[in-house]
Design a protein around this motif. Structure first.
Motif, PDB file in Angstrom:
ATOM      1  N   GLY A   1       0.793  -1.228   0.000  1.00  0.00           N
ATOM      2  CA  GLY A   1       0.000   0.000   0.000  1.00  0.00           C
ATOM      3  C   GLY A   1       0.818   1.267   0.000  1.00  0.00           C
ATOM      4  N   ALA A   2       2.149   1.147  -0.114  1.00  0.00           N
ATOM      5  CA  ALA A   2       3.010   2.334  -0.063  1.00  0.00           C
ATOM      6  C   ALA A   2       2.979   3.137  -1.359  1.00  0.00           C
ATOM      7  N   GLY A   3       2.565   2.499  -2.469  1.00  0.00           N
ATOM      8  CA  GLY A   3       2.530   3.197  -3.759  1.00  0.00           C
ATOM      9  C   GLY A   3       3.445   2.596  -4.808  1.00  0.00           C
ATOM     10  N   LYS A   4       4.051   1.431  -4.516  1.00  0.00           N
ATOM     11  CA  LYS A   4       5.013   0.824  -5.442  1.00  0.00           C
ATOM     12  C   LYS A   4       4.360   0.444  -6.775  1.00  0.00           C
ATOM     13  N   SER A   5       3.263  -0.309  -6.702  1.00  0.00           N
ATOM     14  CA  SER A   5       2.595  -0.757  -7.933  1.00  0.00           C
ATOM     15  C   SER A   5       2.050   0.416  -8.733  1.00  0.00           C
ATOM     16  N   THR A   6       1.508   1.405  -8.049  1.00  0.00           N
ATOM     17  CA  THR A   6       1.003   2.592  -8.745  1.00  0.00           C
ATOM     18  C   THR A   6       2.118   3.276  -9.522  1.00  0.00           C
ATOM     19  N   MET A   7       3.294   3.409  -8.898  1.00  0.00           N
ATOM     20  CA  MET A   7       4.425   4.049  -9.561  1.00  0.00           C
ATOM     21  C   MET A   7       4.863   3.247 -10.778  1.00  0.00           C
ATOM     22  N   MET A   8       4.887   1.927 -10.649  1.00  0.00           N
ATOM     23  CA  MET A   8       5.314   1.087 -11.771  1.00  0.00           C
ATOM     24  C   MET A   8       4.316   1.140 -12.928  1.00  0.00           C
ATOM     25  N   LYS A   9       3.031   1.201 -12.611  1.00  0.00           N
ATOM     26  CA  LYS A   9       2.016   1.309 -13.662  1.00  0.00           C
ATOM     27  C   LYS A   9       2.139   2.636 -14.400  1.00  0.00           C
ATOM     28  N   ILE A  10       2.536   3.680 -13.704  1.00  0.00           N
ATOM     29  CA  ILE A  10       2.738   4.981 -14.342  1.00  0.00           C
ATOM     30  C   ILE A  10       3.973   4.941 -15.243  1.00  0.00           C
ATOM     31  N   ILE A  11       5.058   4.337 -14.754  1.00  0.00           N
ATOM     32  CA  ILE A  11       6.291   4.243 -15.552  1.00  0.00           C
ATOM     33  C   ILE A  11       6.048   3.482 -16.850  1.00  0.00           C
ATOM     34  N   THR A  12       5.238   2.419 -16.783  1.00  0.00           N
ATOM     35  CA  THR A  12       4.977   1.607 -17.973  1.00  0.00           C
ATOM     36  C   THR A  12       3.883   2.176 -18.865  1.00  0.00           C
ATOM     37  N   GLY A  13       3.205   3.218 -18.424  1.00  0.00           N
ATOM     38  CA  GLY A  13       2.141   3.819 -19.221  1.00  0.00           C
ATOM     39  C   GLY A  13       0.805   3.145 -19.072  1.00  0.00           C
ATOM     40  N   TYR A  14       0.694   2.241 -18.110  1.00  0.00           N
ATOM     41  CA  TYR A  14      -0.570   1.539 -17.898  1.00  0.00           C
ATOM     42  C   TYR A  14      -1.643   2.478 -17.330  1.00  0.00           C
ATOM     43  N   ILE A  15      -1.227   3.393 -16.453  1.00  0.00           N
ATOM     44  CA  ILE A  15      -2.114   4.448 -15.969  1.00  0.00           C
ATOM     45  C   ILE A  15      -1.388   5.778 -16.083  1.00  0.00           C
ATOM     46  N   ASN A  16      -2.135   6.861 -16.038  1.00  0.00           N
ATOM     47  CA  ASN A  16      -1.549   8.195 -16.149  1.00  0.00           C
ATOM     48  C   ASN A  16      -1.364   8.826 -14.772  1.00  0.00           C
ATOM     49  N   ALA A  17      -0.348   9.629 -14.637  1.00  0.00           N
ATOM     50  CA  ALA A  17      -0.126  10.395 -13.409  1.00  0.00           C
ATOM     51  C   ALA A  17      -1.067  11.594 -13.378  1.00  0.00           C
ATOM     52  N   SER A  18      -1.362  12.067 -12.179  1.00  0.00           N
ATOM     53  CA  SER A  18      -2.151  13.294 -12.045  1.00  0.00           C
ATOM     54  C   SER A  18      -1.284  14.518 -12.305  1.00  0.00           C
ATOM     55  N   GLU A  19      -0.013  14.425 -11.882  1.00  0.00           N
ATOM     56  CA  GLU A  19       0.960  15.507 -12.108  1.00  0.00           C
ATOM     57  C   GLU A  19       2.334  14.894 -12.331  1.00  0.00           C
ATOM     58  N   GLY A  20       3.224  15.649 -12.965  1.00  0.00           N
ATOM     59  CA  GLY A  20       4.604  15.216 -13.154  1.00  0.00           C
ATOM     60  C   GLY A  20       4.831  14.503 -14.472  1.00  0.00           C
ATOM     61  N   GLU A  21       6.073  14.038 -14.691  1.00  0.00           N
ATOM     62  CA  GLU A  21       6.400  13.360 -15.942  1.00  0.00           C
ATOM     63  C   GLU A  21       7.367  12.207 -15.697  1.00  0.00           C
TER      64      GLU A  21
END
Length: 276
Positions: free
Chosen positions: A38-58
């Motif tokens: 629940g720390a945010g690891k999977s969310t970060m990896m999904k953003i890096i791979t383009g599976y989901i979009n970030a709310s802010e940043g690049e």
């Protein structure tokens, strides 16, 4: 720079899963992404791979912006998600050949990857017949088929028995010799076995980014413990080397220790305090 994460924030409604996260990974590094569930690891990896979009940043992968040049960036990435989605009714070789056809890769390369990840004795079987360890090998083989420069591995050893665990660790270390690897886990021993550098994430924020030797050489340790029952703070005072205790929620505590010993591998015996 293989991966550059810049000021990434991810919101799910009002919940902030990632809060202004930034880090970079050089070509050839094997980096452990360490944090509790629940720390945010999977969310970060999904953003890096383009599976989901970030709310802010690049995010840049091999200098391709994942939001504006997604296909180019994804061609550089091999991704093994946490749940390792596989077509269980397919045979191992059939499944890998199916994936290879998407990337327009030859059958010869499929055979090379099968050998590389140690799937040769199981290649004729249905995926449904495989153990968890061999299913992980199939997922890793699929991620390696197009010879990506960057590997994103999300909790790849979860649920494995000790023998499978050692084999998959060794395999990841071997394939990481000529690739950039970001490897997520919630177990410090995983990082020690595979990585040279560790990024610590907690509650969606980076709290440390250090060389592994620097981190393990630090006398202070922070671990999260969930007890079977509610515990009063006074009952924790007899734990050796305890520096501080913070009740995060209900039966979950964050304990800080002033020692270099591997506290997380040792059981805690909480004795009730007596009064005269």
């Amino acid at each position: 720079m293989s991966i550059a994460v810049k000021n990434i924030t991810k919101l799910y409604g009002e919940q902030k899963a990632l809060n202004n996260v930034s880090f970079s990974i050089e070509k050839g590094e094997i980096v452990g992404f360490l944090g509790p569930n629940g720390a945010g690891k999977s969310t970060m990896m999904k953003i890096i791979t383009g599976y989901i979009n970030a709310s802010e940043g690049e995010v840049l992968v091999n200098n391709f912006d994942i939001s504006s040049h997604k296909i180019e960036a994804q061609k550089c990435i091999g991704y093994l998600p946490e749940n390792n989605p596989l077509y269980l009714e397919m045979y191992v070789r059939e499944y890998l050949q199916f994936n290879a056809s998407i990337h327009k890769i030859s059958k010869e390369e499929v055979e090379n990857v099968i050998v590389k990840v140690g799937l040769t004795p199981e290649a004729h079987k249905k995926i449904s017949q495989l153990s968890k360890g061999y299913r992980q090998r199939v997922g890793l083989a699929a991620a390696l088929l197009h010879n990506p420069e960057v590997l994103i591995l999300d909790e790849p050893t979860t649920g494995l028995d000790p023998n499978q665990l050692a084999e998959i660790r060794s395999l990841i270390k071997e394939v990481g010799k000529d690739k950039t690897v970001l490897f997520s886990t919630h177990i410090l021993q995983e990082v020690e076995a595979i990585c040279d550098r560790v990024i610590l994430i907690h509650n969606g924020q980076i709290i440390a980014d250090k060389n592994l030797k620097e981190l393990t050489g630090n006398q202070e340790q922070l671990i999260e413990v969930e007890f079977d029952l509610k515990i009063e703070k006074q009952f924790l005072e007899n734990i050796p080397h305890l520096k501080s205790a913070n009740n995060v929620h209900d039966t979950i505590w964050e304990l800080t220790f002033d020692t270099s010993k591997k506290i997380c591998a040792r059981p805690f015996l909480i004795l009730p305090m007596t009064t005269d």
